[in-house]
Design an enzyme around this catalytic site. Structure first.
Site, mmCIF file in Angstrom:
data_model
loop_
_atom_site.group_PDB
_atom_site.id
_atom_site.type_symbol
_atom_site.label_atom_id
_atom_site.label_comp_id
_atom_site.label_asym_id
_atom_site.label_seq_id
_atom_site.Cartn_x
_atom_site.Cartn_y
_atom_site.Cartn_z
ATOM 1 C CD GLU A 159 -3.059 -0.782 0.089
ATOM 2 O OE1 GLU A 159 -3.125 0.352 -0.428
ATOM 3 O OE2 GLU A 159 -3.783 -1.731 -0.267
ATOM 4 C CB SER B 224 -55.436 -4.803 -21.180
ATOM 5 O OG SER B 224 -55.741 -5.669 -22.254
#
Length: 889
Positions: free
Chosen positions: A258, A538
């Protein structure tokens, strides 16, 4: 008395000359003590002139040279012809050599007797005493100094126009590089000053950072509208590791991968920052670089503690504040303390903190891990969900090996130790995933679908809930959520079937509740509420057919449509109604109320795909006109979320609001970001009102949505059913999907019911007993949420006019013209309706097994559909399976 042409001497004269004698001309030293300048005639010009300036030197040279040029006049052999701007022809010769005396007779220095130091010069007869000559000479000198350079003749360096001017010397390569370097250095200094000013300006507004923030657990909380927590990003409590518990080997692994200069910098590593920037530039230019982070381990800790990782927050100001706080942390805490904060805070995929991860993944304390396992823990925080030990062991292996190589390069491990660690499988000693019990709370399961949709919206906003310490305030109303869950889990629906629903605030777009399945017992299950691969049947008709007809064609609610034998446009496929009959002349209101298919298709064709597409896009149903077919007039693939949002626009008078789950986000530094949906006009208020009024008849006792009618409630809506293809040998009146979408003035709700695998044996919904399930659930949910709340009716807008036709109330767009297509209108003696006329099934390309229901079938999205009672084979894909149905209504 002082001679007016010879002012008194006020100081020592160079060379010891007599102060009463005019000062000899000296082009190199022509200044008296009071700063005045003497020109060739001995005059004092009463204003300072720079003796070293190029103009003065060139003028002096031109005058001297001009005075010694012979006159072309043969009658005057001793005269001198000056050049333009030179010495007066009668002015005495003044030599350039300072050691030569002044000759008042104008003779050359070579022929005249030089004056001695003690011999005064006869100034009376000197031609320079002539005032006109003085004036001309001075005027010539001044004009020569300040004349327009553009009009000046080009001369050589000695002032002679016949002498070519020397070309400007070019800089050598070395000189050019040096000059550029100087400019570059100056620019760098300037930008450094600006950068420092900006840095300290931004740093001054940096938030405070405390030890409690550095030591706190990183995690995101999600809250409902009442600020109750419904979800957290960690499914286990963190087991905090004291500084004494962290092995040196783990520290070495973390630092090696890191932040290699962690023990050397003071919070910010300029070398790493510059290297990262250059690598990123090479990557962007495809020169072999790679995207690299320039943040130090301390900066990462600050970001996890105070800031968010959202792209919108990665500003220059935020970076400056991050760097400032990192330096502040370094001044107040030791390196070991900083490492302790970091190791306990980072996201480890399923949990937070490396001590917790060691037990979660390997069942060990930190001190008992191997070199390989230390490297694994150091590898995961870079991308917790990419480096997942259960789903991506290969990726974890590659990242672990990078950590081990970094440790070797820093001398933390020998090459042999690293090789031995690499030989160990990353899954060695790994606790099986099945052994982990999900710590899902009942609240999280209750809101599972809502949580999923919120996390998706959060990601779209640029936040990472697993890296950012956030408080997410949602629009979920937990009471409404509970009402929807209870009704969907009830025996209203067929056992084994699934259901989904979305409830929205019609006036803001806020999603108030969402359920993606029945009886949810696992977190992050399938969210059917947002699936867009099931046909609406519908229930789409108000949106795709009748809404556009009112909007673009100004049709009134009583506009006549002919329910007769027709074919889908461009095909020989017959359009059919659910009851396999035609009904002759019907009004638009009656066609919608009874959900007839033929009038819906007629309306779709009359409006045209261009206008239909425009209307759909305005309601969030994005599409292209070229992709629309007449069959979609009776069935369109959409989700409950999309249907609720579209219906909301009818409810509020024509404004579309994009669905919104998140109300505000508070980041770790206390910054609040609020969100709300900005409404856009989707239709005229006349369209919204007239559709709403027609939908009122749908939920009457004689309408197709009678089961949704709530006692005394102002609610409207539309049913939808999707039938099977007869080739699938499903029972009569079987449906694959059943819908109900509707709204009150303030709330819109859309409900779907069906099976995940609709073609499997027994996976169908009866068109009679199950057809009313979504309508009934809609009624009960709306009754629950409207209890004790205002339920106003809609008010007719000024753009609408009420008319009476055949004794019933109808509406039309005020002052608008519309085409009746030559058909008889309601109230005319010729307006007759034929009932139960067979549709001529023998003319159809296929027959239907669904009669006496509202259901219909459609074709796939790649082509036109059959009628509502026609047949076709539609393939739809969900997140985890593929299913085939045969149509929609």
């Amino acid at each position: 008395m002082a001679d007016r042409n010879n002012p008194p001497y006020n100081g020592n004269l160079n060379n010891g000359q007599n102060p009463n004698q005019p000062r000899p001309y000296n082009p190199q030293n022509n200044a008296n003590q009071n700063g005045s300048r003497y020109f060739a005639n001995g005059q004092n010009v009463n204003r300072p002139i720079n003796p070293t300036s190029k103009e003065v030197q060139n003028e002096i040279a031109r005058n001297v040279a001009g005075a010694s040029q012979p006159n072309a006049n043969p009658n005057n052999q001793n005269a001198y012809q000056p050049r333009n701007g030179g010495v007066n022809p009668q002015q005495a010769y003044r030599p350039q050599n300072n050691n030569q005396p002044y000759n008042p007779n104008g003779q050359s220095a070579q022929t005249s007797q030089p004056a001695t130091k003690n011999q005064p010069v006869n100034r009376t007869n000197s031609p320079s005493n002539n005032s006109r000559g003085k004036q001309n000479n001075l005027s010539s000198m001044v004009s020569g100094l300040f004349k327009n350079k553009k009009n000046a003749p080009k001369t050589g360096d000695n002032g002679d126009p016949n002498t070519p001017k020397k070309p400007k010397q070019k800089l050598t390569r070395k000189q050019l590089i040096w000059k550029i370097s100087k400019w570059f250095a100056t620019a760098i200094d300037f930008f450094e000053l600006v950068g420092m000013a900006l840095f300290f300006t931004y740093a001054a507004s940096a938030p405070n950072i405390t030890e409690a923030q550095l030591a706190s657990s990183t995690g995101t909380q999600m809250l409902d509208s009442n600020q109750n927590v419904i979800w957290t990003s960690s499914n286990q409590d963190r087991d905090y590791a004291d500084q004494s518990e962290i092995p040196t080997k783990l520290k070495h692994a973390v630092v090696a991968i890191e932040d290699r200069r962690f023990y050397k910098h003071h919070g910010v590593d300029l070398i790493r920052t510059i290297g990262s920037a250059l690598s990123t530039i090479r990557y962007k230019l495809h020169l072999g670089g790679r995207l690299e982070g320039g943040s130090t381990l301390t900066q990462q800790l600050v970001k996890l503690s105070v800031f968010s990782t959202a792209a919108s927050d990665q500003t220059l100001k935020r970076k400056a504040q991050e760097a400032w706080l990192a330096m502040k942390v370094e001044r107040n805490f030791s390196k070991d303390q900083i490492l302790t904060f970091y190791i306990n805070k980072v996201n480890m995929g399923q949990v937070y903190g490396m001590k917790t991860a060691a037990k979660y993944y390997f069942g060990k304390d930190l001190k008992d891990l191997t070199d390989s396992q230390y490297a694994i823990l150091a590898a995961i925080p870079n991308a917790p969900f990419l480096y997942n030990l259960y789903t991506n062991p290969e990726g974890v292996t590659n990242r672990r090996n990078l950590v081990l190589d970094a440790e070797v390069s820093m001398g933390y491990l020998t090459a042999k130790q690293a090789a031995d660690a690499k030989a160990q499988s990353v899954t060695e000693g790994l606790i099986p995933a099945d052994d982990h019990t999900a710590a899902s709370s009942s609240d999280a399961l209750l809101s599972d679908s809502y949580i999923q949709s919120t996390l998706k919206e959060l990601k779209n906003l640029g936040y990472d809930p697993y890296k950012d310490n956030l408080r997410i305030y949602t629009n979920e109303n937990t009471d409404f959520q509970q009402a929807v869950v209870d009704n969907l889990n009830s025996n209203i629906f067929k056992e084994g079937s699934e259901a989904a629903a979305t409830l929205m605030d019609t006036n803001s777009g806020k999603v108030l509740a969402q359920v993606g399945g029945r009886n949810v017992d696992i977190q992050f299950g399938l969210n059917r509420a947002v699936q867009t691969n099931r046909s609406t049947g519908s229930s789409i008709k108000p949106v795709i057919d009748y809404g556009p007809a009112i909007e673009y064609l100004n049709w009134p609610t009583y506009r006549t449509l002919q329910d007769k034998k027709i074919y889908y446009k461009g095909t020989n496929i017959q359009v059919r109604n659910y009851d396999l009959t035609y009904h002759g002349n019907v009004t638009m209101r009656q066609a919608l109320k009874m959900s007839y298919n033929v009038p819906a298709v007629e309306t779709f064709d009359a409006v045209g795909v261009t206008n239909v597409s425009k209307f759909l896009n305005g309601l969030g149903l994005t599409n292209q006109a070229s992709d629309l077919y007449s069959s979609e007039a009776i069935g369109y693939n959409a989700s409950t979320l999309q249907m609720a949002a579209a219906y909301s626009a009818f409810a509020n008078g024509g404004t579309y609001y994009a669905p919104q789950y998140i109300s505000k986000i508070v980041t770790a530094d206390g910054q609040t970001h609020s969100y709300e949906s900005t409404g856009t006009t989707a239709m005229k208020d006349s369209t919204a009102f007239m559709i709403t009024d027609m939908l009122k008849t749908v939920v009457t006792s004689s309408g197709s949505g009678y089961a949704a009618a709530g006692s005394g409630l102002n609610i409207v809506g539309k049913t939808g059913q999707v039938a099977y293809d007869s080739s699938l040998n499903m029972p009569d009146r079987a449906n694959s999907d059943i819908w109900f979408s509707g709204y009150s003035k303030n709330f819109a709700l859309s409900i779907w019911n069906g099976f995940d695998s609709p073609n499997a044996e027994g996976h169908y919904l009866d068109g009679v007993t199950a057809a009313a399930s979504p309508s009934m659930a809609f009624k009960y949910i709306m009754e629950a949420i409207l209890a004790g709340r205002a339920d106003p009716d809609w008010t007719m807008p000024a753009s609408v006019e009420k008319v009476t036709k055949a004794g019933q109330t109808e509406y039309e767009v005020k002052g608008a013209k519309w085409d009746d297509d030559g058909l008889p209108q309601l109230g005319d003696s010729s307006f007759t309706s034929t009932s139960a006329v067979p549709d001529g099934a023998d003319d159809s390309t296929s027959d239907s097994s669904s009669s006496g229901t509202e259901s219909s079938t459609t074709t796939s999205s790649y082509g036109p559909s059959t009628s509502e009672s026609g047949v076709y084979d539609q393939t739809s894909t969900t997140d985890d399976q593929t299913s085939t149905t045969d149509g929609t209504q």
